[in-house]
Design a protein around this motif. Structure first.
Motif, PDB file in Angstrom:
ATOM      1  N   ALA A 108       0.843  -1.204   0.000  1.00  0.00           N
ATOM      2  CA  ALA A 108       0.000   0.000   0.000  1.00  0.00           C
ATOM      3  C   ALA A 108       0.875   1.250   0.000  1.00  0.00           C
ATOM      4  O   ALA A 108       2.023   1.218   0.462  1.00  0.00           O
ATOM      5  CB  ALA A 108      -0.911  -0.007   1.221  1.00  0.00           C
ATOM      6  N   VAL A 109       0.362   2.336  -0.551  1.00  0.00           N
ATOM      7  CA  VAL A 109       1.063   3.621  -0.522  1.00  0.00           C
ATOM      8  C   VAL A 109       0.156   4.658   0.128  1.00  0.00           C
ATOM      9  O   VAL A 109      -1.074   4.551   0.088  1.00  0.00           O
ATOM     10  CB  VAL A 109       1.470   4.071  -1.944  1.00  0.00           C
ATOM     11  N   TRP A 110       0.766   5.648   0.719  1.00  0.00           N
ATOM     12  CA  TRP A 110       0.013   6.695   1.393  1.00  0.00           C
ATOM     13  C   TRP A 110      -0.443   7.745   0.397  1.00  0.00           C
ATOM     14  O   TRP A 110       0.332   8.235  -0.420  1.00  0.00           O
ATOM     15  CB  TRP A 110       0.863   7.346   2.485  1.00  0.00           C
ATOM     16  N   ASP A 111      -1.738   8.077   0.415  1.00  0.00           N
ATOM     17  CA  ASP A 111      -2.316   9.094  -0.471  1.00  0.00           C
ATOM     18  C   ASP A 111      -2.586  10.357   0.344  1.00  0.00           C
ATOM     19  O   ASP A 111      -3.412  10.345   1.261  1.00  0.00           O
ATOM     20  CB  ASP A 111      -3.610   8.568  -1.085  1.00  0.00           C
TER      21      ASP A 111
ATOM     22  N   ASN B 259      -5.016   8.409   3.486  1.00  0.00           N
ATOM     23  CA  ASN B 259      -5.193   6.999   3.798  1.00  0.00           C
ATOM     24  C   ASN B 259      -4.295   6.177   2.882  1.00  0.00           C
ATOM     25  O   ASN B 259      -3.719   6.694   1.918  1.00  0.00           O
ATOM     26  CB  ASN B 259      -6.661   6.574   3.605  1.00  0.00           C
ATOM     27  N   TYR B 260      -4.180   4.887   3.192  1.00  0.00           N
ATOM     28  CA  TYR B 260      -3.412   3.990   2.331  1.00  0.00           C
ATOM     29  C   TYR B 260      -4.271   3.535   1.153  1.00  0.00           C
ATOM     30  O   TYR B 260      -5.451   3.202   1.321  1.00  0.00           O
ATOM     31  CB  TYR B 260      -2.922   2.784   3.123  1.00  0.00           C
TER      32      TYR B 260
ATOM     33  N   ASN C 107      -1.154   0.489  -4.781  1.00  0.00           N
ATOM     34  CA  ASN C 107       0.089   0.904  -5.423  1.00  0.00           C
ATOM     35  C   ASN C 107       0.000   0.541  -6.904  1.00  0.00           C
ATOM     36  O   ASN C 107      -0.109  -0.631  -7.261  1.00  0.00           O
ATOM     37  CB  ASN C 107       1.273   0.199  -4.772  1.00  0.00           C
TER      38      ASN C 107
ATOM     39  N   GLN D 146      -3.899  -2.522   3.286  1.00  0.00           N
ATOM     40  CA  GLN D 146      -2.726  -2.766   4.109  1.00  0.00           C
ATOM     41  C   GLN D 146      -2.556  -4.247   4.451  1.00  0.00           C
ATOM     42  O   GLN D 146      -1.441  -4.705   4.712  1.00  0.00           O
ATOM     43  CB  GLN D 146      -2.811  -1.960   5.411  1.00  0.00           C
TER      44      GLN D 146
END
Length: 475
Positions: free
Chosen positions: A320-323, A328-329, A332, A420
């Protein structure tokens, strides 16, 4: 000279109505997330869930409305809800109103239930016993031509566009065509004015009461032939969520998504014509055709989904990547393939053929469902009830499939906790889909091998049932 009262003429008109309405809908939905940018896949999934909920409920009682109000009322009102639905996605580009999308999805669910019940009743109830595969193939080819040409619209409009979703022009073109389709209904005749080639009417009863219809609907839940087909009905919409969103929507560029979708529906046309001919072969008895048809279907499904597993191994959520915008995650993008038919043609060819055969398998799966139901009745009134039951069960699958896709097992886990904790790289989603597909095949075995007779035995014809030995099945 073409006779308007000829059942085939009516089927062709019906095909063009569905070409314009659900055909254009399929063109858009087949690209994944209804033409929205892949980052808005949650919106498409929520819209699909709302649509399927109301679609299921509406379908269950649509057969009653068909037998009371007639098919023309259901088709024109149902067709107009398709145009409203597409308008909500156009509006979302500017006002980002999820509420408008969901409300329009609910209205389409009701309207689609009406339209598809009327369609199923006509397609199963109008032809003679030996022509039901042919009638299906003619309707399915015309209807899916809408998906083929519907994808040509955005391909032409935005071939060189970097936008991943549909443009305003594409959405507007869909709405115009859908509105035209709804009003094509005026060319359809009332069922009591349509006669088969042998002179028999396509409907035996001119009017049915609400009480009779309600009793008939609930009686369907005691018919063992329909109950064992529930897995097949249930799965026939489930697979769309995986194929459209997970495979096409997440792994291809905008123009590639439209190209894939166009050929998916072209595959449906080719397969429906060939499979319809196979199921109507006069050299074999109808029970033999039912059995051979199921064996052929199982073989095609096995080969196609084997390819699906091989492709699924190449993508799926693993990080997951942070936006910053959503705080929030999120998914990707690097976990997916980003295939473009021009920039990396070599990587495109294999997945393209897989998607094509997904279309072949779907046409056969749904075609066999309709053919089996058509083999159980020649009465348009009863066919309407069967069609309603079919769509009711089918859309229960449409409700649950997005839940799996957005879970930790799916290819598009929802933001936050699910993304996540994604654990299977999407493999869990395809495993569930394949198990359901083959549960449907297994459920069809007793109908194909026991219930399908050389000539249809209508309920209440006790002498014919006893002569055929069918009374033993009902015990």
């Amino acid at each position: 000279m073409v006779k308007l009262a000829d059942p085939m003429t009516q089927i062709i008109i019906l095909g063009f109505i569905c070409f314009c309405c659900p055909g254009m809908f399929n063109a858009l939905s087949g690209t994944g997330s209804y033409g929205l940018d892949p980052k808005d896949s949650d919106v498409g999934n929520r819209a699909g869930t709302a649509l399927s909920c109301l679609f299921a409920f509406s379908s269950l009682f649509a057969g009653a409305l068909f037998n009371i109000l007639g098919h023309r009322v259901l088709l024109i009102l149902g067709g107009l809800t398709y145009a409203l639905y597409i308008g909500s996605f156009l509006a979302y580009q500017y006002i980002h109103s999820l509420a408008f999308v969901v409300i329009s999805s609910c209205l389409l669910g009701i309207g689609a239930g009406w339209l598809w019940c009327a369609q199923g009743a006509i397609m199963m109830g109008y032809p003679l016993e030996g022509e039901k595969g042919r009638y299906f193939s003619v309707f399915w080819a015309i209807f899916n031509l809408g998906g083929v040409l519907g994808n040509a619209i955005p391909i032409g409009i935005q071939w060189n566009s970097e936008k991943d979703g549909a443009t305003d022009g594409a959405y507007i073109a869909y709405m115009v065509i859908m509105t035209i389709g709804a009003f094509l209904t005026i060319l359809l005749l009332p069922t009591d004015k349509v006669f088969r080639k042998d002179g028999s009417p396509v409907v035996k009863i001119k009017y049915s009461s609400p009480i009779i219809e309600l009793k008939s609907i609930f009686k369907l839940f005691t018919d063992w032939r329909l109950l064992v087909l529930v897995p097949m009905f249930f799965t026939s919409n489930w697979i769309y969520t995986y194929q459209f969103n997970a495979v096409n929507g997440l792994n291809f560029s905008g123009r590639s998504r439209y190209m894939n979708s166009s050929w998916y529906w072209m595959a449906q046309i080719i397969a429906s014509i060939g499979y319809g001919w196979f199921l109507d072969r006069k050299e074999w008895s109808r029970p033999t055709r039912a059995r051979y048809g199921l064996i052929l279907l199982a073989a095609v499904l096995a080969a196609t989904w084997a390819g699906g597993f091989a492709f699924q191994a190449k993508f799926g959520p693993q990080g997951a990547v942070w936006d910053e915008e959503k705080q929030n995650y999120v998914k990707n993008k690097a976990d997916y393939l980003a295939i473009d038919l021009v920039r990396n043609t070599g990587d495109y060819i294999g997945p393209f053929f897989l998607y094509f055969f997904y279309g072949v398998a779907d046409a056969m799966y749904q075609g066999y469902s309709y053919w089996l139901m058509g083999a159980l009745t020649n009465d348009t009134n009863q066919a309407a009830r069967y069609a309603g039951f079919y769509k009711f069960v089918q859309n229960l699958g449409g409700i649950l499939a997005p839940i799996v896709q957005t879970s930790t097992l799916g290819n598009a886990p929802s933001v936050g906790h699910n993304i996540q904790n994604a654990t299977t790289r999407g493999m869990g989603e395809i495993i569930i889909a394949v198990v359901l597909v083959f549960a449907g095949v297994i459920g069809a075995i007793p109908v194909a091998y026991k219930a399908v007779q050389e000539h249809t035995i209508e309920e209440g014809d006790e002498a014919a049932e006893k002569e055929a030995g069918f009374d033993e099945v009902k015990a």
